[in-house]
Design a protein around this motif. Structure first.
Motif, PDB file in Angstrom:
ATOM      1  N   TYR A  74      73.749  51.169  73.357  1.00 45.24           N
ATOM      2  CA  TYR A  74      72.353  51.291  72.962  1.00 45.24           C
ATOM      3  C   TYR A  74      71.618  50.054  73.444  1.00 45.24           C
ATOM      4  O   TYR A  74      72.109  48.937  73.308  1.00 45.24           O
ATOM      5  CB  TYR A  74      72.217  51.398  71.440  1.00 45.24           C
ATOM      6  N   LYS A  89      69.801  46.710  62.422  1.00 43.52           N
ATOM      7  CA  LYS A  89      68.747  47.684  62.698  1.00 43.52           C
ATOM      8  C   LYS A  89      68.251  47.420  64.113  1.00 43.52           C
ATOM      9  O   LYS A  89      67.789  46.334  64.431  1.00 43.52           O
ATOM     10  CB  LYS A  89      67.604  47.542  61.696  1.00 43.52           C
ATOM     11  N   TRP A  92      65.171  51.384  69.081  1.00 41.74           N
ATOM     12  CA  TRP A  92      65.826  52.038  70.209  1.00 41.74           C
ATOM     13  C   TRP A  92      65.068  53.305  70.562  1.00 41.74           C
ATOM     14  O   TRP A  92      64.916  54.187  69.731  1.00 41.74           O
ATOM     15  CB  TRP A  92      67.264  52.333  69.809  1.00 41.74           C
ATOM     16  N   ASP A  95      62.322  54.635  68.304  1.00 38.52           N
ATOM     17  CA  ASP A  95      62.793  54.913  66.958  1.00 38.52           C
ATOM     18  C   ASP A  95      63.695  53.741  66.565  1.00 38.52           C
ATOM     19  O   ASP A  95      63.728  52.721  67.248  1.00 38.52           O
ATOM     20  CB  ASP A  95      63.560  56.240  66.948  1.00 38.52           C
ATOM     21  N   TRP A  96      64.431  53.853  65.503  1.00 40.49           N
ATOM     22  CA  TRP A  96      65.375  52.811  65.136  1.00 40.49           C
ATOM     23  C   TRP A  96      66.710  53.436  64.756  1.00 40.49           C
ATOM     24  O   TRP A  96      66.800  54.600  64.434  1.00 40.49           O
ATOM     25  CB  TRP A  96      64.840  51.944  64.007  1.00 40.49           C
ATOM     26  N   LYS A  97      67.735  52.612  64.839  1.00 34.20           N
ATOM     27  CA  LYS A  97      69.094  53.073  64.556  1.00 34.20           C
ATOM     28  C   LYS A  97      69.803  51.991  63.756  1.00 34.20           C
ATOM     29  O   LYS A  97      69.700  50.814  64.076  1.00 34.20           O
ATOM     30  CB  LYS A  97      69.831  53.335  65.860  1.00 34.20           C
ATOM     31  N   ILE A  99      73.280  50.332  62.781  1.00 35.15           N
ATOM     32  CA  ILE A  99      74.618  50.217  63.353  1.00 35.15           C
ATOM     33  C   ILE A  99      75.442  49.326  62.443  1.00 35.15           C
ATOM     34  O   ILE A  99      74.992  48.245  62.045  1.00 35.15           O
ATOM     35  CB  ILE A  99      74.563  49.619  64.778  1.00 35.15           C
TER      36      ILE A  99
END
Length: 114
Positions: A74, A89, A92, A95-97, A99
């Motif tokens: 990513y 956070k 990406w 948006d956000w992801k 992990i």
């Protein structure tokens, strides 16, 4: 004797029970899983420094993440670090992801930022 030629007993079995089918899928999935890499404390600190630098300086970073079935990457900017739950956070693709830190196996700044 015809039924036992070729694949042996399986040749004569035209029906599989759902339990047999499910067990076959489980065995196949276990064979395809990757082993999780182990890191020393120093290596974990180095990964954390890369993530913190991206957060503080808003630098784009590429994070390599472990998955049971392969490696995922990513690219984005770290927008938050939760030290209690060990979550990262990543902003990406608009948006956000979230992990999990234990799943991160590598991090590097994007080529155009070095």
């Amino acid at each position: 004797m015809k039924k036992l030629s070729g694949n042996g007993l399986w040749e004569s079995s035209r029906m599989m029970l759902p339990e047999h089918k499910e067990r076959g899928f489980q065995l196949n999935n276990q064979a395809n899983k990757m082993a999780r890499p182990e890191f020393t404390e120093d290596e974990q600190l180095e990964l954390f420094r890369w993530l913190k630098a991206s957060l503080v300086n808003t630098i784009e970073i590429t994070i390599t993440v472990y998955s049971n079935y392969g490696i995922e990457t990513y690219t984005g900017i770290v927008s938050g670090l939760d030290s209690r739950q060990y979550l990262v956070k990543l902003d990406w693709l608009g948006d956000w992801k979230l992990i999990d830190f234990k799943d991160i196996i590598g991090a590097e700044f994007s080529a155009d930022r070095c």
